[in-house]
Design a protein around this motif. Sequence first.
Motif, mmCIF file in Angstrom:
data_model
loop_
_atom_site.group_PDB
_atom_site.id
_atom_site.type_symbol
_atom_site.label_atom_id
_atom_site.label_comp_id
_atom_site.label_asym_id
_atom_site.label_seq_id
_atom_site.Cartn_x
_atom_site.Cartn_y
_atom_site.Cartn_z
ATOM 1 N N ILE A 79 46.296 -7.295 39.185
ATOM 2 C CA ILE A 79 45.653 -8.342 39.797
ATOM 3 C C ILE A 79 44.295 -8.056 39.186
ATOM 4 C CG2 ILE A 79 44.296 -8.767 42.034
ATOM 5 C CD1 ILE A 79 46.705 -7.639 43.589
ATOM 6 N N THR A 104 40.483 -8.763 38.111
ATOM 7 C CA THR A 104 39.127 -8.938 38.682
ATOM 8 C C THR A 104 38.433 -9.477 37.346
ATOM 9 O OG1 THR A 104 38.833 -6.682 38.227
ATOM 10 C CG2 THR A 104 39.654 -7.281 40.473
ATOM 11 N N LEU A 135 47.421 -18.084 40.636
ATOM 12 C CA LEU A 135 47.403 -17.901 42.033
ATOM 13 C C LEU A 135 48.521 -17.373 42.850
ATOM 14 C CD1 LEU A 135 45.378 -18.200 44.570
ATOM 15 C CD2 LEU A 135 46.165 -20.482 44.902
ATOM 16 N N GLU A 175 50.861 -15.952 41.631
ATOM 17 C CA GLU A 175 51.261 -14.623 41.180
ATOM 18 C C GLU A 175 50.459 -13.633 41.856
ATOM 19 O OE1 GLU A 175 53.639 -12.092 38.628
ATOM 20 O OE2 GLU A 175 53.712 -13.926 39.151
ATOM 21 N N THR A 176 49.144 -13.925 41.982
ATOM 22 C CA THR A 176 48.237 -12.841 42.698
ATOM 23 C C THR A 176 48.568 -12.721 44.175
ATOM 24 O OG1 THR A 176 46.375 -13.758 41.238
ATOM 25 C CG2 THR A 176 45.813 -12.663 43.274
ATOM 26 N N ARG A 212 51.527 -10.380 44.206
ATOM 27 C CA ARG A 212 51.188 -8.941 43.766
ATOM 28 C C ARG A 212 50.198 -8.229 44.992
ATOM 29 N NH1 ARG A 212 51.945 -7.434 38.382
ATOM 30 N NH2 ARG A 212 52.984 -9.143 37.264
ATOM 31 N N LEU A 213 49.474 -9.148 45.441
ATOM 32 C CA LEU A 213 48.990 -8.362 46.561
ATOM 33 C C LEU A 213 49.810 -7.950 47.818
ATOM 34 C CD1 LEU A 213 45.703 -7.760 47.448
ATOM 35 C CD2 LEU A 213 45.913 -9.779 49.036
ATOM 36 N N VAL A 231 38.628 -15.837 45.016
ATOM 37 C CA VAL A 231 39.477 -15.576 43.912
ATOM 38 C C VAL A 231 39.160 -17.179 43.177
ATOM 39 C CG1 VAL A 231 41.768 -15.465 43.040
ATOM 40 C CG2 VAL A 231 41.033 -14.077 45.042
ATOM 41 N N CYS A 274 43.551 -17.055 37.119
ATOM 42 C CA CYS A 274 42.706 -16.864 38.336
ATOM 43 C C CYS A 274 42.143 -15.267 38.443
ATOM 44 C CB CYS A 274 43.357 -17.164 39.686
ATOM 45 S SG CYS A 274 44.514 -16.184 40.187
ATOM 46 N N MET A 275 41.200 -14.961 38.905
ATOM 47 C CA MET A 275 40.339 -13.587 39.098
ATOM 48 C C MET A 275 39.668 -13.500 40.574
ATOM 49 S SD MET A 275 37.444 -13.587 36.175
ATOM 50 C CE MET A 275 38.658 -13.815 34.833
ATOM 51 N N ALA A 276 39.694 -12.403 41.087
ATOM 52 C CA ALA A 276 38.931 -11.846 42.029
ATOM 53 C C ALA A 276 37.523 -12.056 41.635
ATOM 54 C CB ALA A 276 39.282 -10.637 42.921
ATOM 55 N N TRP A 301 35.625 -8.439 45.935
ATOM 56 C CA TRP A 301 36.715 -7.589 46.606
ATOM 57 C C TRP A 301 36.178 -6.480 47.524
ATOM 58 C CZ3 TRP A 301 35.820 -8.085 41.626
ATOM 59 C CH2 TRP A 301 35.554 -7.112 40.831
#
Length: 684
Positions: A493, A495, A640, A642-643, A646-647, A665, A672-674, A677
């Motif tokens: 994931i 960040t 998105l 995929e994120t 995974r979460l 996100v 995409c990235m967070a 968090w």
Amino acid sequence: MERFFDATSVAVIGVSSSPTNLGRAIVFNLMEFQYQGLIYLVGPKGGVFAGHRIYRSVADLPETVDLAAVLVPARAVPEVIRQCGEKGIRRIVVESAGFRELGDDRLELEKEIREALWRYGMRMIGPNCIGVINRHTGLAVPFMPMRAEAPPGRVAILSQSGGVGATMINHCAAEGIGFSKFASIGNKLDVNENDLLAYYLEDLKTDVIFGYLEGIAQGRRLMEIAARATKPIVVHKSNRGGAGAVIARSHSASLATDDAVTDAAFRQCGMLRVTDQNEGLTAIKGFLLPTMRGRRLAVISRSGGHAVMAADAADEFGFQLPPFPEELVKMAESHARAGVIQFHNPMDLGDVFDLELYEKLAWHTVARPDIDGLLFIHNYQGIFDAEGSRQLVKSLGRLMAEAQKPIAVCVFTMHKELELNRKSAGYPLFTDPRDALRALAWNRDFAGKPRRVFAEERPHGVDPEKTRRALAASTEGPVAPDALAAALAGYGIATVPWAVAADEEEAAACARRLGFPVAVKTAALEVVHKTDVGAVALGLADEEAVRDAYRRLARFGPTVLVQKMASPGMEWIVGGRQDENFGPVVLVGLGGVYVEVFKETAMGIGPLEKEQARELVERCRGAALLRGVRGRPPLHEDALLETIVRLSWFLYDCPQIAEVDMNPVRVDEQGCMALDWRAVVRKV
């Protein structure tokens, strides 16, 4: 479970000759429903009732019976169960009340019962219930006297409340659809809804299952059983309050209330949740019709007003209304009296008084390949055309059986006529066009085949050991942002590039290393909503701006998080929490500072497949913005998804994570990235 419902001998324990004895009602029901098995009565005073000897104890019974129905004072129940065990009775229904529903001081009684059940290898329904009914064998052991009003039907009922279950039995009888099996499960000390649901799904005499639940036992098992279903399952889940009403610290926990989690779980495994008994009955009636295999609907109505109501409902529930072919329009026009009505779809037959023509139009309509179902609305008063109207209603049932397309028939008439039609039609009738089309929509949308409810393979690149090491030092409570970022990285994931600084000089050095512009945020664990309290500074273009921001944020604590500013994009929230019944709950929605204002979110139970993640995104109106609007390029929706997947695995593999938020996100054209968090660890 079949040993409960197919019992060929029953002992009713707790019977006396007293006119106020409730056990007598159990005996009455066995006779009323024409039970063909052997009936034995047990009561300490002995005697005779309804021609049956009352034995003074279970030990005195002349043989071992298949089922015992127990209605004795609560404190006597453990001993009665032990007596049944010694006698070799392996199935027991305890209808007595007076257990944990009265307080924790009664838990010792339940412990004694569990121990006896385990010792003798017994299964029990109850306590605090009204028992079971099998309409096809006549087995009926409720302690409230009942009538076998309707013939056996194709609906199986399970209910945590005896009163609610009996009400649904009465509703089904009034509609003329009957039921196949019934079980009231009360406190669910042993047998619960999962056991009965699995049995009903295999029962050849059941086509539709209805359940009333106030609490859920083993939610994930319930989902797995329901996902295997090829029969529709309708559930009225009440008791909508509970722990979900407590405001949690994070976005995900405050938005993912217990009742919303139940909604998400039921949707994911294909169960239909209804809000009351009337909705439940409407759904049952819809599912008893042949399957509607598309959205193309024809409406034929004797009333213009009801035709308009039907058109509105068709639009509301997503039906299409293809025009009637010219030959059918001419057929109707040739019988019109005044010629003042145009025959569209819905077809208004208010100017046509020919019941044989009504039937002919219905036959031609359902035979059309471009029609998936028919709503037929018939109004009459039962004075001049009563017999013809009754025959029309019956003929529509024959047509439906032959065509194997659903016909939702609405009958508007006097009460007595309606009752006659319900008893003689042989299929469910409706009294409101909107209810009828809502039932058809539920029928249409039911998949009718097993589904995979949870993902089975982890995404590539997942490193659970890396995540375990990152979380090893985290004790109960909030997780340090650097430790959480490392833990999320173990699941692939992304960040935003970041660094932790403990003083002003280090903050400036981190900013130079990351490259300007940067953001600086407090790393204080107790600060949850940073924007609300001014604990974040964005778009810092040089070292002096970073130093100034650090001095302002130092009031929250000396440690800060320095982050590279992300490229413009769309903000989402991806988070979740652990639910006591269902496990990892994933929440997805429009993110940023307005997430709790708009509450544009959707939930699923993890771990999720990619397509399940897509369904969550699709339920948010912001999904359209991901594909590009007004000339803007589409964003990286797959990243998105995929994120989210995974979460969901992160939560599934790390049950110590009580809740986690990634908000926002940032989704752009590249991925995409967070950007922020947080998580909370619990004891497990």
